[in-house]
Design a protein around this motif. Sequence first.
Motif, PDB file in Angstrom:
ATOM      1  N   GLY A  42       0.608  -1.247  -0.063  1.00  0.00           N
ATOM      2  CA  GLY A  42      -0.051   0.017  -0.120  1.00  0.00           C
ATOM      3  C   GLY A  42       0.846   1.336  -0.071  1.00  0.00           C
ATOM      4  O   GLY A  42       0.280   2.411   0.081  1.00  0.00           O
ATOM      5  N   LYS A  43       2.192   1.266  -0.036  1.00  0.00           N
ATOM      6  CA  LYS A  43       3.104   2.227  -0.227  1.00  0.00           C
ATOM      7  C   LYS A  43       3.863   2.383  -1.293  1.00  0.00           C
ATOM      8  O   LYS A  43       3.889   1.251  -2.067  1.00  0.00           O
ATOM      9  CB  LYS A  43       4.056   2.368   1.062  1.00  0.00           C
ATOM     10  CG  LYS A  43       3.187   2.327   2.476  1.00  0.00           C
ATOM     11  CD  LYS A  43       4.110   2.606   3.647  1.00  0.00           C
ATOM     12  CE  LYS A  43       3.350   2.840   4.971  1.00  0.00           C
ATOM     13  NZ  LYS A  43       4.312   2.919   6.236  1.00  0.00           N
ATOM     14  N   GLU A  44       4.406   3.742  -1.712  1.00  0.00           N
ATOM     15  CA  GLU A  44       5.210   3.520  -2.787  1.00  0.00           C
ATOM     16  C   GLU A  44       6.574   3.020  -2.303  1.00  0.00           C
ATOM     17  O   GLU A  44       7.112   2.986  -1.190  1.00  0.00           O
ATOM     18  CB  GLU A  44       5.378   5.291  -3.202  1.00  0.00           C
ATOM     19  CG  GLU A  44       4.199   5.980  -3.635  1.00  0.00           C
ATOM     20  CD  GLU A  44       4.348   7.350  -3.859  1.00  0.00           C
ATOM     21  OE1 GLU A  44       3.426   7.864  -4.624  1.00  0.00           O
ATOM     22  OE2 GLU A  44       5.368   7.775  -3.738  1.00  0.00           O
ATOM     23  N   ARG A  45       7.278   2.828  -3.497  1.00  0.00           N
ATOM     24  CA  ARG A  45       8.807   2.448  -3.163  1.00  0.00           C
ATOM     25  C   ARG A  45       9.532   3.486  -2.885  1.00  0.00           C
ATOM     26  O   ARG A  45       9.453   4.624  -3.139  1.00  0.00           O
ATOM     27  CB  ARG A  45       9.030   1.617  -4.668  1.00  0.00           C
ATOM     28  CG  ARG A  45      10.266   0.959  -4.689  1.00  0.00           C
ATOM     29  CD  ARG A  45      10.622  -0.193  -5.680  1.00  0.00           C
ATOM     30  NE  ARG A  45      10.526   0.508  -7.014  1.00  0.00           N
ATOM     31  CZ  ARG A  45      10.747  -0.303  -8.162  1.00  0.00           C
ATOM     32  NH1 ARG A  45      10.560  -1.591  -7.849  1.00  0.00           N
ATOM     33  NH2 ARG A  45      10.510   0.339  -9.381  1.00  0.00           N
ATOM     34  N   GLU A  46      10.473   3.113  -1.913  1.00  0.00           N
ATOM     35  CA  GLU A  46      11.338   4.180  -1.424  1.00  0.00           C
ATOM     36  C   GLU A  46      12.783   3.482  -1.446  1.00  0.00           C
ATOM     37  O   GLU A  46      13.124   2.315  -1.146  1.00  0.00           O
ATOM     38  CB  GLU A  46      10.879   4.259   0.107  1.00  0.00           C
ATOM     39  CG  GLU A  46      11.324   3.393   1.043  1.00  0.00           C
ATOM     40  CD  GLU A  46      10.645   3.642   2.541  1.00  0.00           C
ATOM     41  OE1 GLU A  46      10.526   4.858   2.782  1.00  0.00           O
ATOM     42  OE2 GLU A  46      10.686   2.800   3.367  1.00  0.00           O
ATOM     43  N   GLY A  47      13.707   4.528  -1.522  1.00  0.00           N
ATOM     44  CA  GLY A  47      14.838   4.142  -1.403  1.00  0.00           C
ATOM     45  C   GLY A  47      15.641   3.717  -0.100  1.00  0.00           C
ATOM     46  O   GLY A  47      15.245   4.356   1.153  1.00  0.00           O
ATOM     47  N   VAL A  48      16.485   2.687  -0.054  1.00  0.00           N
ATOM     48  CA  VAL A  48      17.038   2.384   1.303  1.00  0.00           C
ATOM     49  C   VAL A  48      18.400   2.559   1.426  1.00  0.00           C
ATOM     50  O   VAL A  48      18.880   3.328   2.247  1.00  0.00           O
ATOM     51  CB  VAL A  48      16.815   0.672   1.382  1.00  0.00           C
ATOM     52  CG1 VAL A  48      17.466   0.455   2.705  1.00  0.00           C
ATOM     53  CG2 VAL A  48      15.311   0.552   1.386  1.00  0.00           C
ATOM     54  N   ALA A  49      19.176   2.283   0.562  1.00  0.00           N
ATOM     55  CA  ALA A  49      20.698   2.717   0.493  1.00  0.00           C
ATOM     56  C   ALA A  49      21.215   2.677  -0.992  1.00  0.00           C
ATOM     57  O   ALA A  49      20.729   2.019  -1.891  1.00  0.00           O
ATOM     58  CB  ALA A  49      21.219   1.561   1.133  1.00  0.00           C
ATOM     59  N   ASN A  50      22.365   3.550  -1.249  1.00  0.00           N
ATOM     60  CA  ASN A  50      22.743   3.357  -2.452  1.00  0.00           C
ATOM     61  C   ASN A  50      24.614   3.382  -2.342  1.00  0.00           C
ATOM     62  O   ASN A  50      24.849   3.948  -0.959  1.00  0.00           O
ATOM     63  CB  ASN A  50      22.403   4.424  -3.514  1.00  0.00           C
ATOM     64  CG  ASN A  50      22.831   5.932  -2.986  1.00  0.00           C
ATOM     65  OD1 ASN A  50      23.622   6.255  -2.264  1.00  0.00           O
ATOM     66  ND2 ASN A  50      22.327   6.693  -3.863  1.00  0.00           N
ATOM     67  N   ILE A  51      24.948   3.116  -3.383  1.00  0.00           N
ATOM     68  CA  ILE A  51      26.536   2.917  -3.026  1.00  0.00           C
ATOM     69  C   ILE A  51      26.889   3.306  -4.650  1.00  0.00           C
ATOM     70  O   ILE A  51      26.510   2.694  -5.696  1.00  0.00           O
ATOM     71  CB  ILE A  51      27.048   1.613  -2.673  1.00  0.00           C
ATOM     72  CG1 ILE A  51      28.660   1.580  -2.586  1.00  0.00           C
ATOM     73  CG2 ILE A  51      26.583   0.454  -3.685  1.00  0.00           C
ATOM     74  CD1 ILE A  51      29.119   0.204  -1.865  1.00  0.00           C
ATOM     75  N   ASP A  52      28.072   4.181  -4.695  1.00  0.00           N
ATOM     76  CA  ASP A  52      28.591   4.763  -6.067  1.00  0.00           C
ATOM     77  C   ASP A  52      29.701   4.105  -6.393  1.00  0.00           C
ATOM     78  O   ASP A  52      30.264   3.287  -5.729  1.00  0.00           O
ATOM     79  CB  ASP A  52      28.494   6.136  -6.143  1.00  0.00           C
ATOM     80  CG  ASP A  52      29.577   6.779  -5.130  1.00  0.00           C
ATOM     81  OD1 ASP A  52      29.655   7.988  -4.950  1.00  0.00           O
ATOM     82  OD2 ASP A  52      30.236   6.053  -4.941  1.00  0.00           O
ATOM     83  N   GLY A  53      30.294   4.563  -7.622  1.00  0.00           N
ATOM     84  CA  GLY A  53      31.657   3.934  -7.956  1.00  0.00           C
ATOM     85  C   GLY A  53      32.619   4.316  -7.313  1.00  0.00           C
ATOM     86  O   GLY A  53      33.861   3.504  -7.321  1.00  0.00           O
TER      87      GLY A  53
END
Length: 124
Positions: A42-53
């Motif tokens: 029932g909720k929108e997708r949300e960001g949890v974590a990211n990792i860049d180059g």
Amino acid sequence: HVQLVESGGGSVQAGGSLRLSCAASEYTFSGSSMAWFRQAPGKEREGVANIDGHDVSRYAHSVKGRFTVSRDTAKDTMYLQMGGLEPEDTGMYYCAADNAYWVPPAIREADFSNWGQGTQVTVS
């Protein structure tokens, strides 16, 4: 054709831990940016974590200090170590990847062009 496959989801009691994995085929993690997202019912997708180059990682405020994102470029696998799990962490967890070496600190769906099918995490 890039394929990202998540695994490691399951059911766990509050306070417990899980480690999610995201394995890639036809894709090299080295130098790319990657992320974990989640979607609760029932909720929108949300960001949890990211990792860049640069292997700089960022976290959503709700998981900071409890979750750790990492990757093994030799295995083309990304991980999300989750601890201190809470019922609010329940949802489908997706991994995402993009060739961009850098992504903004905000964990945004629009920055990622390749997605996995998700793995379910249930915390009770």
